[in-house]
Design an enzyme around this catalytic site. Structure first.
Site, PDB file in Angstrom:
ATOM      1  CB  ALA A 271     -33.751 -35.390  25.789  1.00 52.88           C
ATOM      2  CG  MET A 272     -30.623 -40.658  22.644  1.00 46.44           C
ATOM      3  SD  MET A 272     -31.156 -40.461  20.921  1.00 46.44           S
ATOM      4  CE  MET A 272     -31.633 -42.144  20.534  1.00 46.44           C
ATOM      5  CD  GLU A 273     -35.249 -40.866  20.077  1.00 47.37           C
ATOM      6  OE1 GLU A 273     -34.767 -39.804  20.504  1.00 47.37           O
ATOM      7  OE2 GLU A 273     -35.280 -41.161  18.871  1.00 47.37           O
ATOM      8  CG  ASN A 274     -30.804 -43.767  24.732  1.00 46.72           C
ATOM      9  OD1 ASN A 274     -30.276 -43.816  23.639  1.00 46.72           O
ATOM     10  ND2 ASN A 274     -30.478 -42.833  25.638  1.00 46.72           N
ATOM     11  CG  HIS A 306     -39.674 -34.800  21.456  1.00 46.67           C
ATOM     12  ND1 HIS A 306     -40.023 -34.167  20.300  1.00 46.67           N
ATOM     13  CD2 HIS A 306     -38.628 -35.601  21.134  1.00 46.67           C
ATOM     14  CE1 HIS A 306     -39.241 -34.560  19.311  1.00 46.67           C
ATOM     15  NE2 HIS A 306     -38.364 -35.435  19.805  1.00 46.67           N
ATOM     16  CD  GLU A 307     -36.325 -37.004  23.821  1.00 41.41           C
ATOM     17  OE1 GLU A 307     -36.095 -38.069  23.215  1.00 41.41           O
ATOM     18  OE2 GLU A 307     -36.107 -35.884  23.311  1.00 41.41           O
ATOM     19  CG  HIS A 310     -38.808 -40.157  20.005  1.00 38.07           C
ATOM     20  ND1 HIS A 310     -39.010 -40.284  18.658  1.00 38.07           N
ATOM     21  CD2 HIS A 310     -38.169 -38.967  20.183  1.00 38.07           C
ATOM     22  CE1 HIS A 310     -38.522 -39.200  18.046  1.00 38.07           C
ATOM     23  NE2 HIS A 310     -38.011 -38.386  18.945  1.00 38.07           N
ATOM     24  CD  GLU A 329     -36.525 -36.857  16.111  1.00 43.37           C
ATOM     25  OE1 GLU A 329     -37.285 -36.299  16.922  1.00 43.37           O
ATOM     26  OE2 GLU A 329     -35.654 -37.674  16.463  1.00 43.37           O
TER      27      GLU A 329
HETATM   28 ZN   LIG Z   1     -36.939 -36.620  18.872  1.00 45.06          ZN
END
Ligand SMILES: [Zn+2]
Length: 433
Positions: A271-274, A306-307, A310, A329
């Site tokens: 996943a990516m936390e944009n 987690h995301e 962030h 991270e």
């Molecule tokens: Zn991360």
């Protein structure tokens, strides 16, 4: 001769990007129009920006009431991932606008603005266009100061087919039809808060969604493939609980009006936390109520937590350079457990920390090619190497030890911290964006 990497010159500083992008889903190209509000801190005849695979057609700059200056030469460097825009005379100091017209590619490599293939129920193959900019691929979508410390605000406009969903970091501010193009519509998103380029995101595709709000009234939307809203319910529940937990725990309000969770058919990581628009690999977000196991649900709860951690660690407070990646991270990897333990106590998630996180760190740390948690990074091409068990898991394990020692009540520490800050100010700057 090999060109040596150096950070971008700081004669100009970005303040706000106005980005207008029109994807051509059939040819996998897009046209881009960019107007960057800048502060010219030092008079110069050239501007160096990050740019990869973008074909810059023209560039101009106008500072306050001075005349417009048109670029006389535009020189890309594939090796340094930059473009140098030369002007025929000095750009005067002051606030102004750097305007660039360009063409880019919607690539296949799952970085920059890329295409993701999906199949609709009739078996027809179609493409969504999604972004993945971390650590240094915003430069594949728009010329920019693509370093985490160069924060700015963003006004994003997408021109998309009428039957496609368009999502970005911020809610839609306005939409309108386009004269002469009945199949298209222009979607304008609200201005973002000040943020790093690697957190900018947008998505164009065919999705359904479900929604809920947190106790504090934050809107959360979970997008799903068409007809699969049921598969988004677990992630929605996890996101509502996790965002509520973090707002209370950090005692810092979530700074955006909404957060979207968006599954992308082709995705390189979990996943990516944009900021405000978290993207996921589909199997890291969607739960089939009939067939998904408890361990799958736990895994998804961990990723969602987690995301969302962030959104504070990394998005609100950002490392100055990639050398400090572990602050992003390590803290997110520790906080995911803190959060899941609180919102899903039945999982007894801390019992899995040592086996799933600390042992993972030991495994890489036992090898000769291990590295310190904080490792000097020069070129962004070196950053990918430290998205590893050391930054995530060893970082989280060390933070867990500190947390066990200090505890949640930090009132005693605050007293000493303010004194400590007097002596440590230069170092603190490195983690405050
Ligand atoms: Zn991360």
């Amino acid at each position: 001769m090999k060109a040596t990497f150096s950070r971008l010159p700081v004669a100009l500083r970005p303040i706000n990007y106005v980005l207008k992008l029109k994807p051509h889903i059939k040819t996998f190209q897009f046209t881009g129009s960019e107007s960057i509000e800048v502060e010219v801190c030092k008079s110069t005849t050239s501007v160096v920006l990050n740019s990869v695979n973008l074909d810059l057609k023209e560039a101009t700059i106008k500072v306050e009431d001075h005349d417009i200056i048109k670029a006389c030469n535009i020189v890309p460097s594939e090796e340094l991932e930059t473009v140098t825009i030369h002007f025929p005379r000095d750009i005067p100091r002051g606030k102004g606008y750097l305007n660039i017209e360009y063409i880019g590619e919607i690539g296949e490599q799952m970085k920059g603005w890329y295409r993701a293939k999906y199949t609709i129920s009739e078996g027809e193959e179609r493409y969504a266009c999604s972004t993945m900019f971390e650590p240094s691929d915003a430069r594949r979508c728009f010329p920019c100061w693509d370093e985490p410390a160069h924060k700015a605000t963003f006004d994003i406009t997408l021109i998309v087919p009428k039957d496609r969903t368009a999502i970005s970091n911020m809610p839609i501010a306005s939409e309108k039809n386009i004269e002469g193009s009945p199949e298209l519509r222009e979607v304008v998103f609200e201005r973002t808060p000040i943020m790093s380029t690697y957190l900018v995101a947008f998505f164009v595709g065919e999705l359904d969604h479900i929604r809920d709000t947190t106790e504090m009234g934050r809107l959360i939307r979970v997008f799903t493939p068409k007809g699969l809203q049921e598969h988004g319910k677990f992630a929605l529940n996890a996101a509502v609980k996790s965002l509520t937990f973090f707002e209370k725990y950090f005692d810092v309000p979530y700074p955006l009006p909404k957060v979207d969770l968006v599954p992308v058919p082709d995705f390189q990581s979990g996943a990516m936390e944009n900021w405000g628009m978290v993207t996921f690999r589909e199997d890291c977000m969607l739960v089939d109520p009939e067939n998904s196991s408890t361990s799958r649900k736990q895994w998804i709860a961990i990723i969602v937590a987690h995301e969302l951690a962030h959104q504070w660690f990394g998005n609100l407070v950002t490392m100055e350079w990639w050398t400090h990646l572990w602050l992003n991270e390590g803290y997110a990897s520790f906080s995911e457990y803190l959060c899941v333990d609180s919102v899903f106590p039945e999982y007894e998630i801390w019992t899995q920390f040592v086996t799933d996180t600390t042992f993972g760190a030991f495994s890489l740390d036992s090898m000769k090619n291990s590295h310190p948690i904080e490792v000097p990074v020069n070129s962004p091409s070196e950053v990918d190497e430290i998205f590893d068990e050391i930054s995530y898991n060893k970082g989280a394990s060390v933070i867990r030890m500190l947390h066990s020692y200090i505890g949640d009540d930090v009132s005693w520490l605050n007293k000493y911290w303010s004194n400590l800050c007097l002596y440590r100010k230069p170092n603190l700057k490195s983690i405050i964006g």
